[in-house]
Design an enzyme around this catalytic site. Structure first.
Site, PDB file in Angstrom:
ATOM      1  N   ASP A  71       0.858  -1.189   0.000  1.00  0.00           N
ATOM      2  CA  ASP A  71       0.000   0.000   0.000  1.00  0.00           C
ATOM      3  C   ASP A  71       0.896   1.242   0.000  1.00  0.00           C
ATOM      4  OD1 ASP A  71      -2.170   1.667   0.073  1.00  0.00           O
ATOM      5  OD2 ASP A  71      -2.697   1.245   2.162  1.00  0.00           O
ATOM      6  N   LYS A  72       1.498   1.499  -1.145  1.00  0.00           N
ATOM      7  CA  LYS A  72       2.522   2.546  -1.230  1.00  0.00           C
ATOM      8  C   LYS A  72       1.966   3.937  -0.965  1.00  0.00           C
ATOM      9  CE  LYS A  72       5.412  -0.004  -4.503  1.00  0.00           C
ATOM     10  NZ  LYS A  72       6.540  -0.187  -3.583  1.00  0.00           N
ATOM     11  N   ASN A 117      11.010  -7.329  -7.756  1.00  0.00           N
ATOM     12  CA  ASN A 117      10.488  -6.016  -8.104  1.00  0.00           C
ATOM     13  C   ASN A 117      11.627  -5.009  -8.198  1.00  0.00           C
ATOM     14  OD1 ASN A 117      10.221  -3.524  -6.129  1.00  0.00           O
ATOM     15  ND2 ASN A 117      10.299  -5.383  -4.841  1.00  0.00           N
ATOM     16  N   ARG A 118      11.458  -4.068  -9.099  1.00  0.00           N
ATOM     17  CA  ARG A 118      12.370  -2.931  -9.198  1.00  0.00           C
ATOM     18  C   ARG A 118      11.535  -1.658  -9.339  1.00  0.00           C
ATOM     19  NH1 ARG A 118      13.970  -5.993 -14.060  1.00  0.00           N
ATOM     20  NH2 ARG A 118      12.902  -5.189 -15.912  1.00  0.00           N
ATOM     21  N   PHE A 121      10.153   3.137  -5.582  1.00  0.00           N
ATOM     22  CA  PHE A 121       9.326   4.083  -4.814  1.00  0.00           C
ATOM     23  C   PHE A 121       8.380   4.902  -5.691  1.00  0.00           C
ATOM     24  CE2 PHE A 121      12.834   4.703  -1.330  1.00  0.00           C
ATOM     25  CZ  PHE A 121      12.666   3.386  -0.922  1.00  0.00           C
ATOM     26  N   ASN A 179      13.477   3.835   5.666  1.00  0.00           N
ATOM     27  CA  ASN A 179      13.870   2.857   4.645  1.00  0.00           C
ATOM     28  C   ASN A 179      15.164   3.318   3.986  1.00  0.00           C
ATOM     29  OD1 ASN A 179      14.122   0.974   2.633  1.00  0.00           O
ATOM     30  ND2 ASN A 179      12.061   1.232   1.816  1.00  0.00           N
ATOM     31  N   SER A 182      16.159  -0.307   0.295  1.00  0.00           N
ATOM     32  CA  SER A 182      15.633  -0.756  -0.983  1.00  0.00           C
ATOM     33  C   SER A 182      16.767  -0.797  -2.005  1.00  0.00           C
ATOM     34  CB  SER A 182      14.544   0.193  -1.485  1.00  0.00           C
ATOM     35  OG  SER A 182      14.204  -0.122  -2.827  1.00  0.00           O
ATOM     36  N   ASN A 184      16.318  -0.602  -5.157  1.00  0.00           N
ATOM     37  CA  ASN A 184      15.779  -0.107  -6.420  1.00  0.00           C
ATOM     38  C   ASN A 184      15.848   1.400  -6.597  1.00  0.00           C
ATOM     39  OD1 ASN A 184      15.016  -2.770  -7.201  1.00  0.00           O
ATOM     40  ND2 ASN A 184      13.276  -2.625  -5.806  1.00  0.00           N
ATOM     41  N   THR A 185      16.356   2.109  -5.598  1.00  0.00           N
ATOM     42  CA  THR A 185      16.636   3.540  -5.725  1.00  0.00           C
ATOM     43  C   THR A 185      18.146   3.698  -5.753  1.00  0.00           C
ATOM     44  OG1 THR A 185      14.605   4.248  -4.622  1.00  0.00           O
ATOM     45  CG2 THR A 185      16.457   5.796  -4.625  1.00  0.00           C
ATOM     46  N   LYS A 227      14.876  -0.042   8.564  1.00  0.00           N
ATOM     47  CA  LYS A 227      14.756  -1.293   7.819  1.00  0.00           C
ATOM     48  C   LYS A 227      16.064  -1.575   7.108  1.00  0.00           C
ATOM     49  CE  LYS A 227      11.500  -3.773   4.848  1.00  0.00           C
ATOM     50  NZ  LYS A 227      10.149  -3.710   4.254  1.00  0.00           N
ATOM     51  N   THR A 255      13.933  -8.293   7.066  1.00  0.00           N
ATOM     52  CA  THR A 255      14.817  -7.566   6.187  1.00  0.00           C
ATOM     53  C   THR A 255      14.036  -6.980   5.022  1.00  0.00           C
ATOM     54  OG1 THR A 255      15.239  -9.475   4.745  1.00  0.00           O
ATOM     55  CG2 THR A 255      16.637  -9.246   6.666  1.00  0.00           C
ATOM     56  N   ASN A 256      14.758  -6.252   4.167  1.00  0.00           N
ATOM     57  CA  ASN A 256      14.229  -5.842   2.879  1.00  0.00           C
ATOM     58  C   ASN A 256      14.466  -6.976   1.879  1.00  0.00           C
ATOM     59  OD1 ASN A 256      13.264  -4.074   0.764  1.00  0.00           O
ATOM     60  ND2 ASN A 256      13.940  -2.355   2.023  1.00  0.00           N
ATOM     61  N   THR A 257      14.278  -6.673   0.595  1.00  0.00           N
ATOM     62  CA  THR A 257      14.503  -7.683  -0.440  1.00  0.00           C
ATOM     63  C   THR A 257      15.999  -7.897  -0.673  1.00  0.00           C
ATOM     64  OG1 THR A 257      14.326  -5.954  -2.125  1.00  0.00           O
ATOM     65  CG2 THR A 257      12.320  -7.197  -1.591  1.00  0.00           C
ATOM     66  N   GLY A 277      10.027 -13.367  -1.000  1.00  0.00           N
ATOM     67  CA  GLY A 277       9.310 -14.632  -1.004  1.00  0.00           C
ATOM     68  C   GLY A 277      10.111 -15.769  -0.420  1.00  0.00           C
TER      69      GLY A 277
END
Length: 346
Positions: A71-72, A117-118, A121, A179, A182, A184-185, A227, A255-257, A277
């Site tokens: 739920d971003k 996922n990439r 944000f 955070n 991530s 991806n940033t 995180k 953790t994160n991904t 996952g």
């Protein structure tokens, strides 16, 4: 898995993953916006299990929460709460709206029960989130707000983004999560290094305390967590935990991904981005245990990463976690997994 999700899952999995995500979030936002809709969700997918636990000075109705990332924009949190979660963490929320990374940017790894996922944000920014967070909170729910920086904000100015989101959204939150992990940033994980992390976290804590001082009804400091990534080396983890201690952060989310791809069977394993996952289950559990061991349990750990069912959740609690969070486990297992885990941990 509930019978209803058994029908819905093939339909959702036949769609592009991000399109399916928006279908679910949009419907939960609409249904969760009124009492009748929330009651229908509870009836369809199971009522919340009440097994209260006190963590961070807060009373959580049960040990199971929703991880940030689903739920971003904080539009569907009331509908998600009706699925039985004891806490919901919205975000990651940035000061300004941004599109995120180019599509496609979510990939299902069905053979591995995983996602890559990439996203980067994507979101509509803190003012849009504030409009939705102002809605009445369901009784007993603990609400976390996960905060981050905009992609185009230089690392040297990152603290200003975190502080801006705090200023705007702290009044809605029961706790905040910083955070810095991530993948991806670009460059974000550099903020996990000891000196940079401590400098950022000190500013966050100072602003938290200043905000509390300006609130005449505040009875306690707003808990702040950080995180961390599962890919930290032992030395980097030690540095990060020392920064957490010195800054006075209240807890850790682990953790994160991960960027690791060992042992994956799915063709999509070559896609860039963060993996979540089942392949993350063991790695995340080990990191929880390491954090608890290295800190002596001084600060609570919320475990996330590969929580696919009750056994995974119990392993994380046994490793020393105070609470668990789901994301990918919810997608593969359906809403029924929330109450299954909550009962197992009661």
């Amino acid at each position: 898995m509930s019978a209803m999700y058994g029908i819905l899952k093939p339909l959702l999995f036949a769609q592009d993953p991000e399109a399916a995500h928006h279908v679910v979030i949009d419907n939960l936002a609409r249904t969760g916006s009124h009492a009748v809709g929330r009651a229908a969700l509870r009836a369809a997918f199971g009522a919340r299990v009440d097994a209260p636990v006190d963590v961070l000075g807060l009373r959580f109705p049960n040990r199971v929460g929703l991880a940030a990332g689903l739920d971003k924009d904080a539009t569907a949190w009331r509908g998600l709460a009706a699925l039985g979660f004891g806490h919901i963490e919205v975000g990651t929320i940035t000061p300004r709206a941004q599109p995120g990374n180019p599509k496609p940017r979510i990939f299902r790894l069905r053979e591995d029960r995983a996602l890559i996922n990439r996203m980067g944000f994507p979101g509509l920014g803190m003012d849009h989130a504030a409009e939705h967070l102002a809605a009445k909170k369901p009784a007993g729910l603990v609400l976390g707000v996960n905060i981050g920086k905009n992609k185009d904000t230089p690392l040297e100015e990152a603290a200003q983004d975190y502080l801006a989101v705090m200023d705007r959204l702290a009044s809605f939150a029961d706790y905040l999560t910083v955070n810095v992990s991530s993948p991806n940033t670009p460059g974000l994980r550099k903020l996990q290094t000891g000196a940079r992390l401590e400098a950022l976290l000190r500013q966050v804590v100072e602003r938290r305390d200043a905000l509390r001082g300006a609130d005449p009804v505040a009875e306690r400091p707003l808990p702040v967590l950080v995180k961390l990534a599962p890919d930290l080396s032992d030395a980097d983890l030690d540095d990060a935990l020392e920064a957490v201690d010195r800054a006075g952060i209240d807890g850790v989310i682990a953790t994160n991904t991960t960027l690791d791809r060992d042992g994956l069977a799915s063709e999509a394993r070559s896609e860039t981005g963060g993996l979540s996952g089942a392949p993350l289950t063991v790695r995340a559990t080990r990191m929880v245990a390491e954090i608890v061991r290295r800190t002596g349990g001084r600060r609570p750990v919320i475990a996330v990463g590969g929580v696919m069912g009750p056994d995974d959740a119990r392993a994380k609690i046994d490793a020393g976690a105070a609470l668990v969070q789901l994301y990918t486990g919810l997608i593969y297992g359906g809403p029924g997994v929330v109450s299954d885990i909550a009962r197992a941990l009661a």
